[in-house]
Enzyme design. Structure first.
Site, PDB file in Angstrom:
ATOM      1  CB  SER A  20      -0.461  -0.369   1.350  1.00 26.04           C
ATOM      2  OG  SER A  20      -0.206   0.174   2.586  1.00 26.04           O
ATOM      3  CE  LYS A  21       0.972   7.597  -3.265  1.00 28.16           C
ATOM      4  NZ  LYS A  21       2.031   7.831  -4.318  1.00 28.16           N
ATOM      5  CB  SER A  22       0.057   3.935   4.046  1.00 26.36           C
ATOM      6  OG  SER A  22      -0.389   2.929   4.284  1.00 26.36           O
ATOM      7  CB  SER A  44       5.238   6.707   2.009  1.00 20.15           C
ATOM      8  OG  SER A  44       3.531   6.533   1.695  1.00 20.15           O
TER       9      SER A  44
END
Ligand code: GLU
Length: 300
Positions: free
Chosen positions: A232-234, A237
């Site tokens: 997931s992008k979260s 990142s």
């Protein structure tokens, strides 16, 4: 400038925030590939876009990398200092008729399908002061062999059209600056995330227009979780912590498909990485899923 060594890799973060797991994977992958080849590894700060920059982020990213044992072998180049070289290279393209000023606005382009093929006469507003500069893209298929993702091809005019070299707000475009700077730093091998796979044909075309050498390319896979799903992008990142490097370093090493036992967490990160070079095996890196990247595809 000194003669080019046989291998000079690089890591080129944008200082838009703290170093995150996705960029740590790119840093570690490019560092390991360079070291395994007995080569150099240089850092370039891609601070081209002041509105997106976070003050102090570049310094913090360099500190975090150093805490992980990754330090540039050459002077750290900052793109914000490169105006003079960019101006000279852009002028060459303008003089050769390969680049042109464009007044098409984003909304006009969106209405025309999002890809610039020509400036439409009715879009010309001779009173406009702000113009972007675009590269005229011919009907040409660019092919290259990516060391990790395999053979790639892209029909430039269909996939991207005439692309921006300098934006109407005066900022230099990533595609242009990266080409000028990879050449200026004598980079022979570019190892980076697969999200940039579809930018590579533009960069190769630009190198040819400017008479610059084309480096070797290797695109690391998109970061996947244990079930093979895109991380997931979260999570990708998630900022990595230089004061507690091991959790992120172990995760990045694992995401590169490497043998866990080769990373000796009893040592300081810097010496653990040096010790792990001999065990680093690019063949274990999960294959970049080219299909997941828009715009490029393996040739049929
Ligand atoms: N600055 C780019 C980024 O942080 C990377 C550019 C490159 O490696 O070519 O995504």
């Amino acid at each position: 400038m000194s003669p080019h060594p046989h291998y000079r890799g690089r890591f080129a973060p944008s200082p838009t925030g703290p170093l995150h797991l996705g960029s740590l994977v790119a840093a570690l992958g490019s560092w390991m590939m360079a070291r395994r080849a007995g080569g150099e590894w240089w850092i370039r700060v891609e601070d081209l876009d002041p509105p997106r920059e976070v003050p102090g982020a570049a310094e913090r990213q360099l500190e975090t990398l150093a805490a992980f044992g990754m330090v540039s072998d050459g002077p750290v180049m900052k793109q914000s200092t490169r105006e003079a070289d960019y101006t000279v290279q852009l002028q060459k393209l303008l003089d050769a008729g390969l680049a042109f000023p464009c007044r098409c606005s984003r909304s006009q382009l969106t209405a025309a399908g999002g890809i610039h093929r020509r400036c439409l006469a009715e879009h010309r507003d001779e009173t406009a002061t702000q113009v972007s500069i675009r590269l005229r893209v011919p009907e040409r298929v660019i092919t290259f062999l990516d060391e990790l993702a395999g053979p790639q091809s892209q029909a430039l005019a269909d996939a991207v059209g005439d692309f921006v070299l300098r934006r109407a707000d005066g900022c230099w475009a990533y595609q242009f600056a990266v080409v000028v700077d990879d050449a200026a730093q004598g980079i022979t091998h570019v190892v980076r995330g697969a999200d940039l796979l579809d930018s590579t044909p533009r960069q190769i075309h630009l190198q040819r227009c400017l008479g610059l050498p084309t480096p070797h390319y290797a695109h690391l896979p998109l970061v996947l979780d244990e079930d093979g799903n895109k991380l997931s992008k979260s999570l990708r990142s998630l900022p990595v912590d230089g004061t507690d490097p091991w959790p992120a370093l172990r995760t990045a090493w694992g995401l590169l498909g490497q043998d866990e036992s080769a990373l000796r967490t009893t040592a300081a990160p810097g010496s653990a990485l040096v010790q792990a070079i001999a065990a680093f095996d690019p063949a274990r890196i999960p294959t970049a899923s080219a299909a997941a990247v828009s715009g490029t595809s393996p040739p049929a």
